[in-house]
Design an enzyme around this catalytic site. Structure first.
Site, short mmCIF file in Angstrom:
data_model
loop_
_atom_site.label_atom_id
_atom_site.label_comp_id
_atom_site.label_asym_id
_atom_site.label_seq_id
_atom_site.Cartn_x
_atom_site.Cartn_y
_atom_site.Cartn_z
N HIS A 160 -9.69 1.54 0.87
CA HIS A 160 -9.56 0.39 1.76
C HIS A 160 -10.61 0.40 2.88
CE1 HIS A 160 -7.52 -2.89 3.81
NE2 HIS A 160 -6.59 -2.92 2.86
N HIS A 176 0.81 -1.23 0.00
CA HIS A 176 0.00 0.00 0.00
C HIS A 176 0.84 1.28 0.00
CE1 HIS A 176 -3.48 -2.42 0.12
NE2 HIS A 176 -3.53 -2.64 1.42
N GLU A 216 -11.60 -3.86 -2.74
CA GLU A 216 -10.68 -2.83 -3.20
C GLU A 216 -10.49 -2.94 -4.72
OE1 GLU A 216 -7.08 -3.31 -0.61
OE2 GLU A 216 -8.45 -4.75 0.35
#
Length: 359
Positions: free
Chosen positions: A193, A120, A324
């Protein structure tokens, strides 16, 4: 099953036109605040720390409102968060194997914040920075903006990033993520998220939720959750949700739970494709999701371990589900995956549309 495509133009034409002209609420300061969008019985709140969605209030079949998003009571909770609750993650969401990639013959090393891999965007990805407010109308939309600098977490080039959350009609939420490289080619893969529990954020696990994923293939991963490069069918496996079924119906067949990228059915182009339908029988709430991205990570919060959240709620394993939408994980290291490289003069555009109902 075939679904009529939803035109990108029809969904977010207004979003594309948003600007800060004559808007006194637009500001470039870095003060951390919370913001609310509200229309009728539907409301969503955010903070400019990580462009995080902090809550979403929905009525059930009897009109009772509940918050269906996992999160914290204060911004301080998000500052110390390791779960990415509600965050806008990037510059590259999901994982980069070996925390490195080659682009135009040059090797770039990114922050290895997940063992030997990058997750991420690194230790301080977009979910851990303060965004400025580019535009805000409480009954309509909010746009967050961030300027990512050359070398941030190892990624090349300066990039301007915007995310707009927009109320559409009475029960739809549009999300538009846009990024423009200014001086160098760079990989970009943004993702929202949010952890969802349609019963309510503090109601226990999501194993009885039903889900349909309009995706017939997945990108398998190794024991570190790095894609192998294969693209395989879900037929005959616990990953098959082409027809609606309970999340918990075959989860015991998997180590830990679901955490995999699905290849969304249909042709990637100028239309949004229906991606997922989630329903919860006790409240009657249903959430439908469309996107223009090629993949969606289905994650069942396998790593939650007694996280204390809103109102003292204790979030345990399987307390929420994430959908996601994204480019494929580690695509920078797999030439057969859709490219995430964006060049100066080009625009990265990622759109999500959520529709909420009660039956």
């Amino acid at each position: 099953m075939a679904k009529k495509p939803l035109s990108l133009v029809g969904v977010y034409v207004v979003m594309v036109l948003l600007s800060c002209v004559n808007n006194s609420l637009c500001k470039e300061d870095k003060k951390i605040q919370t913001y609310k969008l509200s229309r009728g019985s539907f409301s969503v709140t955010f903070t400019n720390y990580g462009a995080v969605m902090t809550s979403l209030l929905l009525p059930d079949r009897h009109g009772k409102q509940d918050d269906v998003v996992l999160g914290f009571d204060s911004v301080d909770g998000y500052k110390n968060d390791t779960t990415y609750f509600g965050a806008l993650v990037g510059r590259v969401a999901n994982r980069i194997g070996g925390a490195q990639f080659k682009l135009n013959g040059q090797l770039y090393k990114t922050d290895p914040n997940d063992g030997h891999n990058t997750l991420h965007g690194g230790s301080k990805g977009f979910g851990d920075v303060i965004w400025s407010i580019h535009n805000y109308v409480p009954t309509s939309h909010i746009t967050f903006k961030y300027n990512s600098f050359d070398g941030e977490e190892g990624f090349p080039g300066n990039v301007t990033v915007k995310v707009t959350y927009m109320l559409i009609g009475e029960n739809k939420l549009g999300v538009k993520m846009e990024a423009k490289p200014l001086n160098k080619p760079t990989p970009i893969n943004l993702a929202l998220h949010t952890y969802w529990n349609l019963h309510s954020h503090n109601s226990g696990d999501i194993l009885s939720h039903k889900i349909q994923l309009l995706a017939g293939k997945i990108t398998p991963v190794d024991d570190k959750l790095i894609p192998t490069g294969e693209i395989t069918s879900v037929t005959g496996t616990p990953y098959d949700f082409l027809e609606p079924r309970e999340i918990g119906s075959r989860i015991h067949e998997l180590p830990g739970g679901y955490d995999i990228n699905y290849v969304i059915d249909g042709t990637v182009g100028k239309h949004l494709r229906k991606t997922a339908v989630v329903s919860e029988a006790v409240t009657g709430r249903k959430m439908e999701l469309w996107t223009n991205q090629p993949g969606v990570q289905f994650y069942t919060s396998n790593l939650l371990t007694r996280v204390v959240g809103k109102g003292g709620a204790v979030y345990k394993k399987y307390a929420g589900l994430c959908l996601e939408t994204q480019g494929f994980p580690d695509s920078v290291n797999h030439k057969n995956f859709p490219s995430q490289i964006v060049n100066p003069g080009e625009t990265y555009l990622h759109v999500m549309l959520f529709r909420f109902t009660a039956y």
